[in-house]
Design a protein around this motif. Structure first.
Motif, PDB file in Angstrom:
ATOM      1  N   GLU A  80      15.287  33.175  -3.668  1.00 57.29           N
ATOM      2  CA  GLU A  80      15.152  32.837  -2.270  1.00 57.29           C
ATOM      3  C   GLU A  80      16.299  31.958  -1.818  1.00 57.29           C
ATOM      4  OE1 GLU A  80      11.142  31.675  -1.462  1.00 57.29           O
ATOM      5  OE2 GLU A  80      10.670  33.747  -1.961  1.00 57.29           O
TER       6      GLU A  80
ATOM      7  N   ALA B 269      23.429  40.188   6.806  1.00 55.65           N
ATOM      8  CA  ALA B 269      23.703  39.941   8.219  1.00 55.65           C
ATOM      9  C   ALA B 269      23.951  41.247   8.960  1.00 55.65           C
ATOM     10  CB  ALA B 269      24.899  39.011   8.367  1.00 55.65           C
TER      11      ALA B 269
ATOM     12  N   MET C 140      24.187  40.245  15.037  1.00 54.99           N
ATOM     13  CA  MET C 140      22.915  39.539  14.913  1.00 54.99           C
ATOM     14  C   MET C 140      22.862  38.759  13.615  1.00 54.99           C
ATOM     15  SD  MET C 140      20.104  41.994  13.393  1.00 54.99           S
ATOM     16  CE  MET C 140      20.420  42.054  11.669  1.00 54.99           C
ATOM     17  N   ALA C 141      23.583  37.706  13.544  1.00 56.80           N
ATOM     18  CA  ALA C 141      23.615  36.934  12.308  1.00 56.80           C
ATOM     19  C   ALA C 141      22.234  36.368  12.068  1.00 56.80           C
ATOM     20  CB  ALA C 141      24.622  35.812  12.413  1.00 56.80           C
ATOM     21  N   MET C 142      21.609  36.854  11.022  1.00 55.73           N
ATOM     22  CA  MET C 142      20.281  36.381  10.708  1.00 55.73           C
ATOM     23  C   MET C 142      20.412  35.074   9.970  1.00 55.73           C
ATOM     24  SD  MET C 142      18.119  39.159   8.860  1.00 55.73           S
ATOM     25  CE  MET C 142      18.714  40.694   9.411  1.00 55.73           C
ATOM     26  N   SER C 143      19.608  34.136  10.299  1.00 53.49           N
ATOM     27  CA  SER C 143      19.722  32.905   9.522  1.00 53.49           C
ATOM     28  C   SER C 143      18.759  32.984   8.354  1.00 53.49           C
ATOM     29  CB  SER C 143      19.402  31.701  10.396  1.00 53.49           C
ATOM     30  OG  SER C 143      18.124  31.864  10.926  1.00 53.49           O
ATOM     31  N   LEU C 144      19.252  32.586   7.218  1.00 56.29           N
ATOM     32  CA  LEU C 144      18.397  32.600   6.032  1.00 56.29           C
ATOM     33  C   LEU C 144      18.142  31.162   5.678  1.00 56.29           C
ATOM     34  CD1 LEU C 144      20.438  35.326   4.348  1.00 56.29           C
ATOM     35  CD2 LEU C 144      18.070  35.557   5.025  1.00 56.29           C
ATOM     36  N   THR C 145      17.464  30.482   6.559  1.00 55.53           N
ATOM     37  CA  THR C 145      17.417  29.038   6.448  1.00 55.53           C
ATOM     38  C   THR C 145      16.114  28.502   5.885  1.00 55.53           C
ATOM     39  OG1 THR C 145      16.825  29.141   8.721  1.00 55.53           O
ATOM     40  CG2 THR C 145      19.058  28.462   8.226  1.00 55.53           C
ATOM     41  N   ALA C 146      15.111  29.327   5.836  1.00 57.26           N
ATOM     42  CA  ALA C 146      13.816  28.771   5.468  1.00 57.26           C
ATOM     43  C   ALA C 146      13.799  28.318   4.016  1.00 57.26           C
ATOM     44  CB  ALA C 146      12.745  29.810   5.687  1.00 57.26           C
ATOM     45  N   GLU C 147      12.990  27.377   3.736  1.00 53.45           N
ATOM     46  CA  GLU C 147      12.927  26.827   2.399  1.00 53.45           C
ATOM     47  C   GLU C 147      11.805  27.509   1.640  1.00 53.45           C
ATOM     48  OE1 GLU C 147      13.366  23.792   5.632  1.00 53.45           O
ATOM     49  OE2 GLU C 147      12.172  25.526   5.143  1.00 53.45           O
ATOM     50  N   SER C 148      11.841  27.390   0.352  1.00 54.78           N
ATOM     51  CA  SER C 148      10.710  27.877  -0.418  1.00 54.78           C
ATOM     52  C   SER C 148       9.555  26.928  -0.157  1.00 54.78           C
ATOM     53  CB  SER C 148      11.066  27.930  -1.901  1.00 54.78           C
ATOM     54  OG  SER C 148      11.411  26.646  -2.350  1.00 54.78           O
ATOM     55  N   PRO C 149       8.334  27.402  -0.320  1.00 51.94           N
ATOM     56  CA  PRO C 149       7.195  26.612   0.169  1.00 51.94           C
ATOM     57  C   PRO C 149       7.067  25.252  -0.502  1.00 51.94           C
ATOM     58  CG  PRO C 149       6.481  28.584  -1.034  1.00 51.94           C
ATOM     59  CD  PRO C 149       7.952  28.699  -0.853  1.00 51.94           C
ATOM     60  N   THR C 150       7.551  25.143  -1.720  1.00 49.42           N
ATOM     61  CA  THR C 150       7.367  23.866  -2.400  1.00 49.42           C
ATOM     62  C   THR C 150       8.472  22.871  -2.045  1.00 49.42           C
ATOM     63  OG1 THR C 150       8.531  24.847  -4.251  1.00 49.42           O
ATOM     64  CG2 THR C 150       6.136  24.783  -4.377  1.00 49.42           C
TER      65      THR C 150
ATOM     66  N   PRO D 291      11.722  19.901   3.397  1.00 47.83           N
ATOM     67  CA  PRO D 291      11.301  18.685   4.069  1.00 47.83           C
ATOM     68  C   PRO D 291       9.802  18.576   4.210  1.00 47.83           C
ATOM     69  CG  PRO D 291      12.031  20.286   5.660  1.00 47.83           C
ATOM     70  CD  PRO D 291      12.149  20.935   4.310  1.00 47.83           C
ATOM     71  N   ALA D 292       9.041  19.297   3.364  1.00 46.67           N
ATOM     72  CA  ALA D 292       7.596  19.209   3.480  1.00 46.67           C
ATOM     73  C   ALA D 292       7.132  17.781   3.235  1.00 46.67           C
ATOM     74  CB  ALA D 292       6.933  20.145   2.481  1.00 46.67           C
TER      75      ALA D 292
ATOM     76  N   ARG E  68      -0.509  15.903   8.847  1.00 49.13           N
ATOM     77  CA  ARG E  68       0.564  16.737   9.375  1.00 49.13           C
ATOM     78  C   ARG E  68       0.673  16.691  10.899  1.00 49.13           C
ATOM     79  NH1 ARG E  68       4.621  18.482   6.145  1.00 49.13           N
ATOM     80  NH2 ARG E  68       3.847  18.713   4.048  1.00 49.13           N
TER      81      ARG E  68
ATOM     82  N   GLU F 153       9.954  17.766   9.887  1.00 45.72           N
ATOM     83  CA  GLU F 153       9.328  17.370   8.630  1.00 45.72           C
ATOM     84  C   GLU F 153       8.532  18.517   8.012  1.00 45.72           C
ATOM     85  OE1 GLU F 153       8.045  12.969   8.766  1.00 45.72           O
ATOM     86  OE2 GLU F 153       8.090  13.589  10.848  1.00 45.72           O
TER      87      GLU F 153
ATOM     88  N   SER G 150       8.397  22.581   6.578  1.00 48.27           N
ATOM     89  CA  SER G 150       9.278  23.629   6.071  1.00 48.27           C
ATOM     90  C   SER G 150       9.190  24.836   7.009  1.00 48.27           C
ATOM     91  CB  SER G 150       8.863  24.032   4.666  1.00 48.27           C
ATOM     92  OG  SER G 150       7.632  24.715   4.726  1.00 48.27           O
TER      93      SER G 150
ATOM     94  N   ALA H  71      13.488  34.971   9.828  1.00 46.45           N
ATOM     95  CA  ALA H  71      14.216  33.796   9.348  1.00 46.45           C
ATOM     96  C   ALA H  71      13.608  33.235   8.076  1.00 46.45           C
ATOM     97  CB  ALA H  71      14.239  32.734  10.436  1.00 46.45           C
TER      98      ALA H  71
END
Ligand SMILES: Nc1ncnc2c1ncn2[C@@H]1O[C@H](COP(=O)(O)OP(=O)(O)O)[C@@H](O)[C@H]1O
Ligand code: SF4
Ligand SMILES: [Mg+2]
Lengths: 248, 333, 646
Positions: A37, A164, B1-11, B14-15, C453, C460, C462, C490
Motif C-alpha cells: 500500500e 496516474a 487526472m492525477a490520482m492521489s495515492l495519499t491514504a494511509e494504511s489503517p493502522t 495520523p490516527a 474522535r 487527525e 487517517s 484516493a
C-alpha cells in the motif's frame, strides 16, 4: 550479469524508518513485482537504488558490484509515476531522451538513436520535435521509458507507472513492459499497488508492508497460495474477485 | 487526472491524536523567536562595526582633533576587543542600559522611552484599522466575485487595490496633508496632540497594507468557495449564511494571514516614513535624525526596538493563526 | 509564446502600462540630453514661484524650473532603481539557488537564514544598510538592493523547490547530469518567467523605495537629484509652492505604478504567480446565459416510474459557460434508481460522471446550468425553486460521499461539530443531542472510540477513517439515497474494500439506494446491480452488472472491460487498448462521440449520433453496431500513435 540485489537495506528519514532491512533479488531478465500500500516504502526502496534516497544500512548491488550513483554510465534507471512531472515542459521529447544518453557519438548518430528508441516504445519518431504538453499521459509515460532506455540500463525500475493513467491507456503501457522484457531481455523491478496489474507483468512478486517484505516468491504461488496473512488480505481486497455483493 | 495515492494504511498515520500540539507549537515558536531576537541583537551590534572606516572619525568629521576622536572612541567602548564589546552590549541590553546619545548626552533608554508611546499608538491603531477593514472587505468581495460572478466588480476592485497598494505611505501622507491639511484645513498636519491628529497618519500607514490584505483575502475567499469542503457544506443543505460565515470565512482568513501576515509586521516599520511626513514625535523621526547626525547608539537602539516590534507582530499573527487553524500548529516552516 | 505576450498588450490595463513603461524608458534616455542644461538654470528673481505659463510647476528655491528637473531626474531615478533591483535579484538568486546546489544540510542553513531575514521588513533593512553605507546614492542602492534580496531569495527558493520536486529533475540526476548543469538546464529556464515578472514589479517598488530614502534625506545628495530628492526639497516648500512637492510625487507614482501594473499584466497574461501580496488569479470567465439546445433524446426508452423509484432523471443536461460559448458537459442523461438499488456510473475522467452526480443532487456551481424534463427525488421536484422544506428533505434523506476525504472536511472544525451541524439544522436537535447522535453514527460506520474522535480535527484522522466519517455524516439523517463520487479512488486497496463493504452493509440494512461513481469497472461491477457507462457526457450503455464481462454490447464498454486486467486475465495475450484520447464533451462531434476510437466506426456513425435504446429487458445501448464482433487486438502496429492523432 545484471542481477539487482537488495541486501538488508534500511532507509531512514529523520526518525521514521521508511525501509527496514529489506532483502530482495531481481534476477536477470525477469520482471519482479513489488506490491504494497502507499506509504509501505516501495518508492523509497526504488529511490535508494538509484541514489535518490540516502541508504542508512545494507547494500544494493547490480551484477555483484555497487550501483554507481555518480558520473556515467548509470546502468540502473527508473520510470516515475506522474507522467505530468516526469518530463521537462521546456524540452522537446528528443532533447529529453538525448540528455539521458551516454556521451559520445555524432549528432546524426544521436538522432538515429532517438528515433530507434521512440519506435521501440511505439511512438512516432516525428514526436521527437514535440514538447510534452502536446502528448497524452500514456504517450508521456512511453517517452519516459524511452529516456530510461537511452541510458542503456541493465535494470529498469518502474514505479507505479500506470496508476496516474486512465484505464484505456494503462493497457498499452503494460503491454509495452511485457514486450520490453520479452524482446530486449530487460530486467525490471515493477512497483504497483494493484495486484492484478502486477500479476499481468511479473514472474516474481514481493509483498511489502510497513517497510518490510512480508512475502516473496514466484507470482503464481504468491497469488494463488499466499503464505502471509497480509498477502491474503490484499488478495481479498482486489475488486472483481468476489461475487457481486448484492447477490451475497 | 492525477490520482492521489495519499491514504494511509489503517493502522499507521495520523490516527493517533497529536500529542499536546499547543505545547509543541509554543516551544517551536519560542525557539524561532529567540533565534530571530539573537540575529536582531547581533545585527544591531554589528551595524556600527560594518561601517567602512572609523565611525567616530566619520561622525566627528575630518577636522576633529585626534584626542577628541580617541576620547569618543573610548567613551563608546570601541577600543575594547570585539568580544568584550559584544558582551558589554548584551549585558547592557539585559540591564536596560542602551548607552548614551552622542548628540544629546542623554541615556538612550530615556530617548526611546520618551519617543516610543507615539510610535506604538500609531502602529497599533494602523494594525487594527488595516485588519478590521481588510478582512470584511475581502470577504464581501470574495463572495461577490466568486467563480462566475461579478467580473466587473472584480476588475474594479483589483485595479483599485493595486493602485492604492502601490502608492507609498509617505506619498499618501503628502497628498493628504495637501488636501485635508492645507486646502481644506480639516486635520492638523503635524504633531500628535489631539485625537484628530491621528487620522491622517493612521490612514496613510494603514491603507496600503489594508488594500493588499483585502486582495489576498478576496483571492483566498474565492478559492475557498470552490473547495471541496464548501461543497460538502452545501451538500448538507446548510443555509448560505452558515456556509459562508461558518465554513468559508475562517479558512479564507487563515490562508490570507498565512500569506499576508508579514505585511502587518512591515507596517510597523512603515511608521518611519509616515512619522517624517507628519513631524510625528516618535521613534521614526528620531532614527532619521540620528542617522544623519551619526548618533549611533540611538540608531542601534531604535533599530532594535523596531525589530522587536516586527517580531512581536509576527508572533501575534502566528498565535491568531494557531487559534483559528489547528493545522497551522503542526506546520513546520 | 507570442500569443501569450500579445495577450498582455491586449488588455486595456496591460496596454496602458506598456505604453507608460516605454515612454518612461524613452524619457530616461532623452531627458537629460534635451533639458539637462535648462534644468540647472538658476533664476534668483523667480524663487519658489507658483505654477505659471512659463514654469508649469513653478520653481524651486534657486528659481530652477521644477517640471524640467522632474523630467531630467527620470534617468537617475530609473538607473538607481535598476541597479538596486539587479543587486536584489542577483543576491536573491544566489541565496535562493544555494540550497539546491549545496545539498541538504548546508541548504537548510541558508533557507533558515533567509526565512529570518524575510521577516524583517525592507524599510528596516534599508535603514540598517543606510547606516552602514552612509547617506548617499551608493548607500541607497546597496540598502535597497540588499533589503530586497531576502524576498527574492525566498521566492527563488520556493520556485526552485517546486521544480526540484519534479520527477524530471530526478530523471536527470539519475542519468548522471550534474547539479549545476541541472540548475541551468532544467531549473532556471522553468522559473525564469515568474522571476522576470517579479523583478519588473520589484523595479517599480525599488523606484518607490528610493523616493522614500531620498525623502528621508538618506538617498541622493545635492547637487545630484532624483525624484525623491526633488520631493524632499519640495516638501520643505509645500506651503509656498505645492506643485514643487506634488510634481515629483506624481512622477514617482506614475513610474512605480507603470512598472507594477506592467509586471502584473505580464503575470496575468503568462499565467505566472506573483509573490506575496501581489498574487493574481485568472479572471473568471464571463457567464453567458445560454439557450439550452433542444433536448430530444431517448425518453421513450425509460419505463414509466413505479412507486419504489427513489430518483427519476430524464434528459438531464448540464451547461457551463466556456471560453468559446456554452459547453454541454452532460448531454441528455436519463435513468432511474429504485429503492435499495445500486447503480454504478463508469467512464474515463472528463466523461461527465461527477457533473451528473452534482446535477442530480443540485450541487452544480451556480454559474452552471441544469436542465431536465424531469428530476424527481422521492417524489419531490428538484427543478423547482429551493425552499426550506426541500432543504430539510435533501439534508436528511440524501447523502453524498466525495472523492477526496482529505479536502472534503473543513480543516478548521472538529469532526463532531461537522456531523452535528446536520442534526441541529435539519432535525431540530440541541448541540448536545446532535453530538450524541454524531458519536452514535461514527460508531455505526465502525470508527473506534467515537466519543474521543468527535473532538478531533480532520487531519487527525487517517484517509479511510475520514471517508467513513463522511459516510457517517450522510447517516445523520435517514437517507434513502447515497450518491458516492469516486469514494475509494484516493484510498488503498484494503481500505477501499472496507469502505465498499460499509456502503454495501448500509444499503442492505436499510434498503438505501446507491449511485456509485468510479473510473474502475471492476469496483462498480462488484458493488452494483446495474452499470451505466458514460462517454463524452452521454450514457452509451446501461446494463446489469453481471453482464459486464459477458454481455456488454457497446464497443467502448467491451474495450473498457478488456483493458483492465483482473486476477483472471489471460496472461498469454496482450491487453486490449483504446487508441487516442477521450473526447471532451466540449468538442463532441455530430455523430457518435466514440467514432474516432472505435474499430467498428463507419460513415453513419460519424454522421448520426446513435440514440440510447432498450434492446432487451433493462439493457440499453447507444450504438449502430451494438454487439458486432470486434477485430482482434494486435500487439504492435495499431499501437504506433502518430503525431496527427494527438
Ligand atoms: N466547474 C466546471 N466548469 C467547467 N467545466 C467543468 C467544470 N467541472 C468539470 N468540468 C468539465 O466537465 C467535464 C466532465 O467532468 P467530470 O464530471 O468531472 O468528469 P468525471 O467525473 O467523469 O471525471 C470535463 O471536461 C471537465 O473538464
Ligand atoms: S455508433 Fe459506430 S462509432 Fe459509435 S460506438 Fe457504435 S460502432 Fe462505434
Ligand atoms: Mg470525477
Amino acid at each position: 550479469m545484471s542481477e539487482l540485489r537488495f541486501d538488508d537495506v534500511t532507509v531512514r528519514y529523520g526518525k521514521a524508518t521508511a525501509v527496514d532491512g529489506v532483502s530482495l533479488t531481481v534476477p536477470e531478465g525477469e520482471v519482479v513485482g513489488l506490491v504494497g500500500e502507499s506509504g509501505s516504502g516501495k518508492s523509497t526502496l526504488a529511490r535508494a537504488a538509484v541514489g535518490l534516497a540516502p541508504l542508512s544500512g545494507g547494500r544494493i548491488t547490480l551484477g555483484g558490484a555497487p550501483v554507481p550513483t555518480r558520473g556515467r554510465p548509470r546502468p540502473l534507471q527508473m520510470v516515475f509515476q506522474d507522467p505530468y512531472s516526469s518530463l521537462d515542459p521546456r524540452m522537446t521529447v528528443g532533447e529529453s531522451v538525448t540528455e539521458a544518453m551516454p556521451p559520445g557519438g555524432t549528432r546524426a548518430e544521436r538522432r538515429a538513436e532517438v528515433e530507434r528508441l521512440l519506435e521501440l516504445v511505439h511512438l512516432d519518431p516525428a514526436c521527437a520535435g514535440n514538447v510534452p504538453s502536446r502528448l497524452s499521459g500514456g504517450q508521456r509515460q512511453r517517452v519516459a521509458f524511452a529516456r530510461a532506455l537511452a541510458a542503456r540500463p541493465r535494470v529498469v525500475i518502474a514505479d507505479e507507472i500506470t496508476s496516474a493513467l486512465d484505464v484505456s491507456v494503462q493497457g498499452a503501457v503494460l503491454n509495452l513492459v511485457r514486450e520490453l522484457q520479452r524482446d530486449l531481455g530487460l530486467t525490471i523491478l515493477f512497483i504497483s499497488h494493484n495486484l492484478a496489474v502486477v500479476r499481468y507483468v511479473a514472474s516474481h512478486v514481493a509483498v511489502m508492508r510497513d517497510g518490510r517484505i512480508v512475502e516473496q516468491g514466484p507470482a503464481e504461488r504468491v497469488l494463488t497460495e499466499p503464505a502471509h496473512d497480509y498477502t491474503r488480505e490484499l488478495l481479498a481486497a482486489v475488486p472483481g474477485r468476489s461475487t457481486p455483493r448484492s447477490q451475497r | 487526472m492525477a490520482m492521489s495515492l495519499t491514504a494511509e494504511s489503517p493502522t499507521a498515520g495520523p490516527a493517533v491524536p497529536g500529542e499536546r500540539p499547543w505545547a509543541r507549537f509554543a516551544l517551536r515558536r519560542l525557539g524561532r523567536l529567540l533565534v530571530s531576537l539573537w540575529v536582531l541583537v547581533t545585527a544591531s551590534f554589528a551595524m556600527i562595526h560594518l561601517i567602512p572606516g572609523d565611525p567616530v572619525r566619520g561622525a566627528l568629521g575630518p577636522t576633529a582633533p585626534v584626542e577628541l576622536v580617541e576620547a569618543r572612541r573610548h567613551a563608546l567602548g570601541l577600543d575594547d576587543p570585539l568580544a568584550t564589546q559584544y558582551l558589554h552590549y548584551l549585558k547592557g541590553l539585559f540591564t536596560g542600559d542602551l548607552g548614551t546619545s552622542i548628540s544629546s548626552q542623554l541615556p538612550v533608554s530615556d530617548v526611546v522611552a520618551q519617543r516610543l508611546p507615539a510610535t506604538l499608538s500609531l502602529a497599533v491603531l494602523a494594525f487594527l484599522g488595516a485588519v478590521l477593514v481588510a478582512i470584511p472587505l475581502g470577504v464581501v468581495m470574495g463572495v461577490l466575485t466568486r467563480r462566475g460572478h461579478g467580473r466587473r466588480t472584480e476588475l474594479a476592485f483589483t485595479t483599485t487595490s493595486v493602485f492604492v497598494a502601490t502608492v507609498p505611505d509617505f506619498l499618501i501622507g503628502v497628498a493628504l496633508i495637501y488636501v485635508f491639511g492645507i486646502r481644506l484645513g480639516w486635520f492638523p498636519v503635524a504633531g500628535d496632540e489631539t485625537a484628530s491628529a491621528y487620522v491622517l497618519p493612521v490612514f496613510s500607514l494603514a491603507i496600503g497594507p489594508a488594500a493588499i490584505l483585502a486582495r489576498i483575502v478576496r483571492v483566498e475567499m474565492v478559492g475557498v468557495l470552490e473547495a471541496d469542503f464548501v461543497r460538502t457544506a452545501r451538500a448538507k443543505r446548510l443555509p448560505a449564511r452558515t456556509v459562508y460565515l461558518g465554513h468559508a470565512l475562517p479558512n479564507a482568513v487563515t490562508a490570507a494571514l498565512t500569506l499576508g501576515g508579514l505585511l502587518l509586521g512591515a507596517m510597523v516599520a512603515g511608521t518611519v516614513l509616515v512619522e517624517n511626513v507628519f513631524a510625528w514625535p516618535g521613534l521614526g523621526s528620531t532614527i532619521v535624525q540620528s542617522i544623519l547626525t551619526k548618533d549611533y547608539p540611538v540608531v542601534q537602539a531604535i533599530v532594535l526596538v523596531y525589530g522587536v516590534g516586527v517580531l512581536v507582530t509576527n508572533l501575534v499573527v502566528d498565535v491568531a493563526l494557531a487559534v483559528l487553524d489547528p493545522r497551522s500548529k503542526i506546520r513546520e516552516d | 509564446m507570442q500569443g501569450r505576450w500579445s495577450r498582455v498588450v491586449r488588455t486595456p490595463l496591460g496596454l496602458t502600462a506598456t505604453v507608460f513603461v516605454v515612454a518612461l524608458l524613452a524619457l530616461a534616455c532623452l531627458g537629460p540630453v534635451l533639458w539637462g542644461a535648462d534644468a540647472d538654470v538658476v533664476d534668483t528673481d523667480n524663487i519658489l514661484a507658483a505654477p505659471s505659463g512659463e514654469h508649469w510647476a513653478g520653481t524651486d528655491n534657486l528659481g530652477r524650473d521644477i517640471l524640467l528637473r522632474v523630467l531630467v531626474a527620470c534617468r537617475l531615478s530609473m538607473l538607481l532603481a535598476l541597479m538596486a533591483i539587479v543587486l536584489a535579484v542577483v543576491v536573491g538568486l544566489l541565496l535562493g539557488a544555494a540550497p539546491f546546489v549545496l545539498g541538504r544540510r548546508t541548504g537548510r542553513l541558508v533557507t533558515a537564514a533567509v526565512n529570518i531575514a524575510v521577516a524583517f521588513p525592507g524599510i528596516l533593512l534599508a535603514l540598517f544598510f543606510a547606516v552602514v553605507f552612509g547617506a548617499g546614492a551608493t548607500g541607497a542602492v546597496m540598502a535597497i538592493g540588499l533589503a530586497g534580496a531576502p524576498a527574492f531569495a525566498r521566492l527563488t527558493q520556493t520556485l526552485v523547490a517546486g521544480i526540484a520536486a519534479r520527477d524530471y529533475i530526478a530523471a536527470a540526476r539519475m542519468a548522471g547530469v550534474g547539479r549545476v548543469r541541472i540548475l541551468f538546464r532544467h531549473v532556471l529556464p522553468n522559473i525564469a518567467e515568474p522571476l522576470v515578472v517579479n523583478a519588473t514589479i520589484g523595479a517599480g517598488n525599488a523606484l518607490l523605495s528610493f523616493a522614500g530614502l531620498s525623502f528621508l534625506g538618506l538617498g541622493v545628495q545635492s547637487p545630484s537629484y532624483d525624484w525623491g530628492r526633488l520631493l524632499y526639497d519640495g516638501i520643505a516648500a509645500i506651503y509656498v509652492n505645492a506643485a514643487a512637492a506634488l510634481t515629483p510625487g506624481a512622477a514617482v507614482l506614475v513610474a512605480g505604478l507603470a512598472f507594477n501594473l506592467f509586471g502584473e499584466s505580464v503575470a496575468k497574461g503568462l499565467g505566472v504567480s506573483v509573490g506575496v501580496g501581489l498574487r493574481t488569479v485568472a479572471t473568471t470567465r464571463a457567464v453567458v446565459a445560454a439557450e439550452p439546445e433542444a433536448a430530444a433524446h431517448d425518453d421513450e426508452d425509460v419505463p414509466e416510474p413505479s412507486s419504489d423509484v427513489v430518483l427519476d432523471v430524464r434528459d438531464l443536461e448540464v451547461t457551463f459557460p466556456g471560453p468559446a460559448g456554452p459547453v454541454r458537459l452532460v448531454r441528455g442523461v436519463s435513468f432511474e434508481v429504485r429503492r435499495g438499488e445500486a447503480v454504478g456510473i463508469v467512464g474515463e475522467s472528463g466523461s461527465g460522471k461527477s457533473m451528473t452526480a452534482l446535477a442530480i443532487t443540485r450541487l452544480v456551481a451556480d454559474h452552471g446550468r441544469v436542465d431536465a424534463t424531469r428530476l424527481d427525488l422521492l417524489g419531490t421536484d428538484l427543478l423547482a425553486p429551493d425552499t426550506a422544506v426541500r432543504r430539510r428533505m435533501l439534508g436528511t434523506s440524501l447523502a453524498m460521499v466525495f472523492q477526496d476525504p482529505m479536502t472534503s472536511f473543513n480543516p478548521t472544525r472538529r469532526i463532531g461539530a461537522q456531523l452535528a451541524e446536520v442534526a441541529t439544522h435539519h432535525q431540530g436537535m440541541t448541540r448536545r443531542e446532535a453530538t450524541a447522535r454524531a458519536v452514535d453514527r461514527l460508531t455505526a460506520v465502525r470508527i473506534p472510540d467515537a466519543a474521543t474522535r468527535v473532538r478531533q480535527y480532520p487531519h487527525e484522522f487517517s484517509g479511510g477513517m475520514r471517508q467513513r466519517a463522511m459516510i457517517g455524516m450522510g447517516l445523520m439523517g435517514k437517507p434513502s439515497l447515497i450518491v458516492a463520487d469516486e469514494p475509494t479512488t484516493a484510498l488503498d486497496v484494503t481500505v477501499q474494500q472496507q469502505v465498499l463493504d460499509l456502503l454495501t452493509a448500509i444499503r442492505e440494512a436499510d434498503d438505501v439506494a446507491l449511485v456509485l461513481i468510479s473510473h474502475d469497472v471492476t469496483v462498480v461491477g462488484e458493488v452494483c446491480d446495474r452499470v451505466m457507462v458514460m462517454y463524452a457526457g452521454r450514457v452509451v450503455e446501461d446494463l446489469p452488472a453481471a453482464d459486464l464481462a459477458t454481455a456488454a454490447r457497446h464497443p467502448y464498454t467491451r474495450a473498457l472491460v478488456e483493458a483492465v486486467p483482473d486476477m483472471a486475465t489471460d496472461l498469454t495475450r496482450p491487453l486490449a487498448t483504446i487508441p487516442g484520447r477521450p473526447v471532451s464533451p466540449a468538442d463532441a462531434p455530430v455523430g457518435c462521440a466514440y467514432a474516432d476510437r472505435c474499430p467498428l466506426a463507419d460513415a453513419r456513425c460519424r454522421a448520426e449520433d446513435p440514440p440510447l435504446v432498450a434492446d432487451s429487458g433493462r439493457h440499453r445501448v447507444a450504438c449502430w453496431h451494438a454487439g458486432e464482433p470486434l477485430p482482434p487486438v494486435r500487439m504492435t502496429d495499431d499501437l504506433v500513435e502518430t503525431v496527427e492523432s494527438l
